[in-house]
Design an enzyme around this catalytic site. Structure first.
Site, PDB file in Angstrom:
ATOM      1  N   HIS A   5      30.555  44.725  45.693  1.00 58.44           N
ATOM      2  CA  HIS A   5      31.623  45.697  45.111  1.00 58.44           C
ATOM      3  C   HIS A   5      30.815  46.288  43.850  1.00 58.44           C
ATOM      4  O   HIS A   5      29.831  45.923  43.376  1.00 58.44           O
ATOM      5  CB  HIS A   5      32.545  44.725  44.369  1.00 58.44           C
ATOM      6  N   LYS A  26      33.961  45.497  38.742  1.00 56.20           N
ATOM      7  CA  LYS A  26      34.879  44.591  39.363  1.00 56.20           C
ATOM      8  C   LYS A  26      34.502  43.236  38.252  1.00 56.20           C
ATOM      9  O   LYS A  26      33.464  42.876  38.049  1.00 56.20           O
ATOM     10  CB  LYS A  26      34.618  44.141  40.452  1.00 56.20           C
TER      11      LYS A  26
HETATM   12  N1  LIG Z   1      44.366  43.830  47.392  1.00 54.32           N
HETATM   13  C1  LIG Z   1      43.738  44.806  47.504  1.00 54.32           C
HETATM   14  O1  LIG Z   1      43.720  45.612  48.630  1.00 54.32           O
HETATM   15  C2  LIG Z   1      42.612  45.129  46.461  1.00 54.32           C
HETATM   16  C3  LIG Z   1      42.687  44.590  45.274  1.00 54.32           C
HETATM   17  N2  LIG Z   1      42.379  45.156  43.959  1.00 54.32           N
HETATM   18  C4  LIG Z   1      42.503  44.032  42.908  1.00 54.32           C
HETATM   19  O2  LIG Z   1      43.469  45.019  42.216  1.00 54.32           O
HETATM   20  C5  LIG Z   1      43.229  44.618  40.691  1.00 54.32           C
HETATM   21  C6  LIG Z   1      42.982  46.076  39.951  1.00 54.32           C
HETATM   22  O3  LIG Z   1      41.839  46.965  40.534  1.00 54.32           O
HETATM   23  P1  LIG Z   1      41.341  48.101  39.870  1.00 54.32           P
HETATM   24  O4  LIG Z   1      42.533  49.159  39.716  1.00 54.32           O
HETATM   25  O5  LIG Z   1      40.314  48.534  40.467  1.00 54.32           O
HETATM   26  O6  LIG Z   1      41.241  47.682  38.399  1.00 54.32           O
HETATM   27  P2  LIG Z   1      41.274  48.612  37.000  1.00 54.32           P
HETATM   28  O7  LIG Z   1      40.893  47.729  35.869  1.00 54.32           O
HETATM   29  O8  LIG Z   1      40.669  49.897  37.159  1.00 54.32           O
HETATM   30  O9  LIG Z   1      42.924  48.748  36.666  1.00 54.32           O
HETATM   31  C7  LIG Z   1      43.835  47.664  36.380  1.00 54.32           C
HETATM   32  C8  LIG Z   1      44.685  48.375  35.261  1.00 54.32           C
HETATM   33  O10 LIG Z   1      45.518  47.134  34.654  1.00 54.32           O
HETATM   34  C9  LIG Z   1      45.735  47.298  33.225  1.00 54.32           C
HETATM   35  N3  LIG Z   1      46.145  45.904  32.636  1.00 54.32           N
HETATM   36  C10 LIG Z   1      45.346  44.717  32.482  1.00 54.32           C
HETATM   37  N4  LIG Z   1      46.074  43.954  31.901  1.00 54.32           N
HETATM   38  C11 LIG Z   1      47.208  44.256  32.011  1.00 54.32           C
HETATM   39  C12 LIG Z   1      48.540  43.995  31.586  1.00 54.32           C
HETATM   40  N5  LIG Z   1      48.504  42.674  30.920  1.00 54.32           N
HETATM   41  N6  LIG Z   1      49.683  44.534  31.798  1.00 54.32           N
HETATM   42  C13 LIG Z   1      49.597  45.836  32.439  1.00 54.32           C
HETATM   43  N7  LIG Z   1      48.322  46.251  32.703  1.00 54.32           N
HETATM   44  C14 LIG Z   1      47.344  45.649  32.321  1.00 54.32           C
HETATM   45  C15 LIG Z   1      44.134  47.734  33.192  1.00 54.32           C
HETATM   46  O11 LIG Z   1      44.101  48.138  31.646  1.00 54.32           O
HETATM   47  P3  LIG Z   1      42.693  47.716  30.626  1.00 54.32           P
HETATM   48  O12 LIG Z   1      41.573  48.347  31.409  1.00 54.32           O
HETATM   49  O13 LIG Z   1      43.023  48.248  29.344  1.00 54.32           O
HETATM   50  O14 LIG Z   1      42.374  46.228  30.745  1.00 54.32           O
HETATM   51  C16 LIG Z   1      43.755  48.772  33.906  1.00 54.32           C
HETATM   52  O15 LIG Z   1      44.566  50.100  33.496  1.00 54.32           O
HETATM   53  C17 LIG Z   1      41.944  43.945  40.491  1.00 54.32           C
HETATM   54  O16 LIG Z   1      42.459  42.506  40.555  1.00 54.32           O
HETATM   55  C18 LIG Z   1      41.263  44.124  41.917  1.00 54.32           C
HETATM   56  O17 LIG Z   1      40.164  43.057  42.332  1.00 54.32           O
HETATM   57  C19 LIG Z   1      41.584  46.210  43.871  1.00 54.32           C
HETATM   58  C20 LIG Z   1      41.485  47.013  45.019  1.00 54.32           C
HETATM   59  C21 LIG Z   1      42.147  46.518  46.293  1.00 54.32           C
HETATM   60  O1  LIG Z   2      38.419  45.093  42.884  1.00 52.44           O
HETATM   61  C1  LIG Z   2      38.081  45.909  44.109  1.00 52.44           C
HETATM   62  O2  LIG Z   2      37.635  46.974  44.086  1.00 52.44           O
HETATM   63  C2  LIG Z   2      38.364  45.167  45.210  1.00 52.44           C
HETATM   64  N1  LIG Z   2      38.941  44.121  45.102  1.00 52.44           N
HETATM   65  C3  LIG Z   2      39.569  43.233  46.356  1.00 52.44           C
HETATM   66  C4  LIG Z   2      38.857  41.980  46.460  1.00 52.44           C
HETATM   67  O3  LIG Z   2      38.743  41.237  45.308  1.00 52.44           O
HETATM   68  O4  LIG Z   2      38.664  41.702  47.663  1.00 52.44           O
HETATM   69  C5  LIG Z   2      39.572  43.933  47.598  1.00 52.44           C
HETATM   70  C6  LIG Z   2      38.612  45.171  47.533  1.00 52.44           C
HETATM   71  O5  LIG Z   2      37.351  44.699  48.344  1.00 52.44           O
HETATM   72  C7  LIG Z   2      38.694  45.922  46.555  1.00 52.44           C
END
Ligand SMILES: NC(=O)C1=CN([C@@H]2O[C@H](COP(=O)(O)OP(=O)(O)OC[C@H]3O[C@@H](n4cnc5c(N)ncnc54)[C@H](OP(=O)(O)O)[C@@H]3O)[C@@H](O)[C@H]2O)C=CC1
Ligand SMILES: O=C(O)C1=N[C@H](C(=O)O)C[C@H](O)C1
Length: 252
Positions: free
Chosen positions: A143, A147
């Site tokens: 990744h 992450k």
């Molecule tokens: N299930 C799936 O298919 C996928 C899952 N994911 C997961 O999704 C999550 C987010 O990924 P991603 O978008 O890349 O991460 P990012 O860090 O880019 O985005 C997360 C956002 O949430 C904010 N945040 C943090 N804490 C809080 C809070 N307490 N309340 C509200 N907002 C908050 C962050 O702010 P700040 O940066 O200021 O902390 C940031 O703006 C991760 O856990 C990732 O692994 C990602 C892709 C696919």
């Molecule tokens: O953080 C990410 O970007 C992603 N998170 C998910 C995971 O932890 O498996 C899904 C995807 O691989 C992208």
């Protein structure tokens, strides 16, 4: 029209989902939640769900494990279903998700892509045949450098699927650096690589004597997760309490 709250709207996934939802005639983002300051996303943004005065049919969550407890409390109190996509939840949080699903509808999936959801099925079949014949099972996930959790939620879900096929006999090894012994046959090794802008790669390796089968999935953009999340949101809106999964949404 399904009304949706985007939880984590200013993050990487929040931005991709905001773009896709704007082109979708069946779902509309009515509010966003984020602790990060963002640019104008075209809907009101609040710093927490408690501050949010806008009503919705469903919440899509890509934020942080730190926000999960509040998310579950809000979903239970307001009876708003949640598509829970954040990974890296603790054991206690996973138990809390199960408990909350008795009073609200929750769809939790570590990976919203079609390919990985099919892969979850394929590795289960492969484990039954190959681990049953003595093959070792290893997962390598790669990744981007932003992450925060390791191993990935997807790697853990793949391991769970393989382990379930083997009646739960396997333990997971995520770090061998301090060990001075041979690999245990009843372990699933999980290795994590972090670098650059890799969207997400998962290799599931079945290694036997003189032959290796590798099943791989590569994500080339975050849009595959966003698309799955919006489909899941449309499916979950209006559903009765319970624990749902992507297998309820996609035909596999
Ligand atoms: N299930 C799936 O298919 C996928 C899952 N994911 C997961 O999704 C999550 C987010 O990924 P991603 O978008 O890349 O991460 P990012 O860090 O880019 O985005 C997360 C956002 O949430 C904010 N945040 C943090 N804490 C809080 C809070 N307490 N309340 C509200 N907002 C908050 C962050 O702010 P700040 O940066 O200021 O902390 C940031 O703006 C991760 O856990 C990732 O692994 C990602 C892709 C696919
Ligand atoms: O953080 C990410 O970007 C992603 N998170 C998910 C995971 O932890 O498996 C899904 C995807 O691989 C992208």
């Amino acid at each position: 029209m399904v009304k949706m709250i985007m939880h984590g709207c200013c993050g990487a996934m929040g931005h991709v989902i905001t773009g896709l939802a704007a082109e979708d005639g069946e779902i509309r983002i009515v509010a966003g939640i984020d602790v990060r300051e963002g640019t104008d996303l075209g809907y009101p943004v609040f710093t927490s769900l408690d501050q949010c005065s806008v009503e919705a049919d469903v919440i899509v969550d890509f934020a942080s494990p730190k926000a999960v407890d509040g998310l579950l409390a809000y979903s239970c109190k307001k009876q708003v279903p949640v598509v829970l996509c954040t990974t890296g939840l603790s054991k206690e949080q996973l138990a809390a998700v199960e408990k909350a699903s008795q009073v609200t509808a929750i769809l939790r999936s570590a990976n919203m892509s079609l390919g990985v959801n099919l892969l979850l099925k394929l590795v289960s079949d492969a484990a039954r045949v190959l681990a049953g014949s003595g093959f070792d099972m290893e997962i390598v996930e790669k990744h981007h450098n932003q992450k925060v959790d390791a191993p990935s939620g997807t790697a853990l879900a793949l391991a769970d699927s393989m382990n379930q096929a083997m009646d739960g006999q396997y333990a997971y090894t995520c770090d061998r650096s301090t060990r001075r012994e041979k690999r245990n046959p009843k372990e699933i090794g999980i290795s994590s690589v972090r670098g650059g802008s890799i969207v997400g790669e998962h290799d599931v390796i079945f290694a036997g004597r003189d032959e290796v089968l590798t099943l791989s999935h590569t994500a080339y953009s975050k849009a595959i997760f966003a698309k799955g999340a919006l489909e899941a949101a449309k499916f979950l809106a209006g559903k009765k309490p319970g624990m749902y999964s992507m297998t309820d949404v996609v035909d596999l």
